[in-house]
Design a protein around this motif. Sequence first.
Motif, PDB file in Angstrom:
ATOM      1  N   ARG A  34       0.720  -1.114   0.137  1.00 40.61           N
ATOM      2  CA  ARG A  34       0.031  -0.143  -0.068  1.00 40.61           C
ATOM      3  C   ARG A  34       0.895   1.235   0.258  1.00 40.61           C
ATOM      4  N   THR A  35       1.910   1.205   0.845  1.00 40.27           N
ATOM      5  CA  THR A  35       2.925   2.187   0.754  1.00 40.27           C
ATOM      6  C   THR A  35       3.940   2.468  -0.359  1.00 40.27           C
ATOM      7  N   TYR A  36       4.500   1.372  -0.933  1.00 42.47           N
ATOM      8  CA  TYR A  36       5.390   1.693  -1.721  1.00 42.47           C
ATOM      9  C   TYR A  36       4.990   1.439  -3.118  1.00 42.47           C
ATOM     10  N   GLY A  37       3.518   1.221  -3.353  1.00 38.75           N
ATOM     11  CA  GLY A  37       3.175   1.408  -4.612  1.00 38.75           C
ATOM     12  C   GLY A  37       3.595   0.056  -5.840  1.00 38.75           C
ATOM     13  N   VAL A  38       3.379  -1.068  -5.250  1.00 39.18           N
ATOM     14  CA  VAL A  38       3.535  -2.314  -5.949  1.00 39.18           C
ATOM     15  C   VAL A  38       2.726  -2.176  -7.313  1.00 39.18           C
ATOM     16  N   GLY A  39       1.233  -1.443  -7.116  1.00 34.17           N
ATOM     17  CA  GLY A  39       0.524  -1.594  -8.094  1.00 34.17           C
ATOM     18  C   GLY A  39       0.992  -0.520  -9.207  1.00 34.17           C
ATOM     19  N   VAL A  40       1.761   0.228  -9.096  1.00 32.08           N
ATOM     20  CA  VAL A  40       2.242   1.074 -10.107  1.00 32.08           C
ATOM     21  C   VAL A  40       3.006   0.262 -11.215  1.00 32.08           C
ATOM     22  N   LEU A  41       3.613  -0.739 -10.927  1.00 34.89           N
ATOM     23  CA  LEU A  41       4.147  -1.580 -12.004  1.00 34.89           C
ATOM     24  C   LEU A  41       2.862  -2.365 -12.662  1.00 34.89           C
ATOM     25  N   CYS A  42       1.854  -2.269 -12.332  1.00 34.33           N
ATOM     26  CA  CYS A  42       0.550  -3.190 -12.779  1.00 34.33           C
ATOM     27  C   CYS A  42       0.066  -2.510 -13.906  1.00 34.33           C
ATOM     28  N   PRO A  43       0.064  -2.860 -15.300  1.00 32.97           N
ATOM     29  CA  PRO A  43      -0.429  -2.218 -16.246  1.00 32.97           C
ATOM     30  C   PRO A  43      -1.711  -2.150 -16.082  1.00 32.97           C
ATOM     31  N   SER A  44      -2.554  -3.003 -15.456  1.00 31.06           N
ATOM     32  CA  SER A  44      -4.209  -2.703 -15.343  1.00 31.06           C
ATOM     33  C   SER A  44      -4.373  -1.389 -14.568  1.00 31.06           C
ATOM     34  N   LEU A  45      -3.555  -1.247 -13.414  1.00 25.62           N
ATOM     35  CA  LEU A  45      -3.719  -0.001 -12.744  1.00 25.62           C
ATOM     36  C   LEU A  45      -3.140   1.064 -13.320  1.00 25.62           C
ATOM     37  N   ARG A  46      -2.169   0.957 -14.047  1.00 27.27           N
ATOM     38  CA  ARG A  46      -1.564   2.375 -14.626  1.00 27.27           C
ATOM     39  C   ARG A  46      -2.661   2.858 -15.844  1.00 27.27           C
ATOM     40  N   TRP A  47      -2.936   1.720 -16.668  1.00 25.11           N
ATOM     41  CA  TRP A  47      -3.836   2.224 -17.696  1.00 25.11           C
ATOM     42  C   TRP A  47      -5.155   2.406 -17.590  1.00 25.11           C
ATOM     43  N   PHE A  48      -5.733   1.644 -16.680  1.00 27.04           N
ATOM     44  CA  PHE A  48      -7.258   1.850 -16.600  1.00 27.04           C
ATOM     45  C   PHE A  48      -7.669   2.079 -14.966  1.00 27.04           C
ATOM     46  N   GLY A  49      -6.737   2.103 -14.148  1.00 24.08           N
ATOM     47  CA  GLY A  49      -7.141   2.703 -13.012  1.00 24.08           C
ATOM     48  C   GLY A  49      -7.617   1.593 -11.971  1.00 24.08           C
ATOM     49  N   LEU A  50      -7.735   0.328 -12.528  1.00 27.08           N
ATOM     50  CA  LEU A  50      -8.217  -1.017 -11.728  1.00 27.08           C
ATOM     51  C   LEU A  50      -7.284  -1.742 -11.191  1.00 27.08           C
ATOM     52  N   TYR A  51      -7.407  -2.367 -10.025  1.00 24.57           N
ATOM     53  CA  TYR A  51      -6.482  -3.454  -9.545  1.00 24.57           C
ATOM     54  C   TYR A  51      -6.814  -4.653 -10.002  1.00 24.57           C
TER      55      TYR A  51
END
Length: 109
Positions: A34-51
């Motif tokens: 939650r803090t270090y933004g592992v989701g930033v590397l996720c294309p789904s989160l980056r492009w669509f804003g969805l986890y």
Amino acid sequence: MQSREQATRARIVASLILCAIAIVLLAIAVKDPRTYGVGVLCPSLRWFGLYCPGCGSTRATYFLLHADVESAIRHNPLLVFVGVPVLMWLMFTLASSMFWARKPIIFSP
């Protein structure tokens, strides 16, 4: 009957897989997703804003490793109820194959 070389190879493979699992779990336990933004590397989160399910699995694993089962279930209940038993079975299978120097069941045809 296995040859000594096959038995040694089976032990090495099982040991390497168990070490890889331990390293991945340690990396997840040390870094709060939650803090270090592992989701930033996720294309789904980056492009669509969805986890994606992988994002939820990472957070659920983090919470499980910190004994927060309620939060883990909120992030990914499938991981908690299916993934954990499968991982425990895999680790038991690998550990027993190391002990008895047999080819792990997961690699058998």
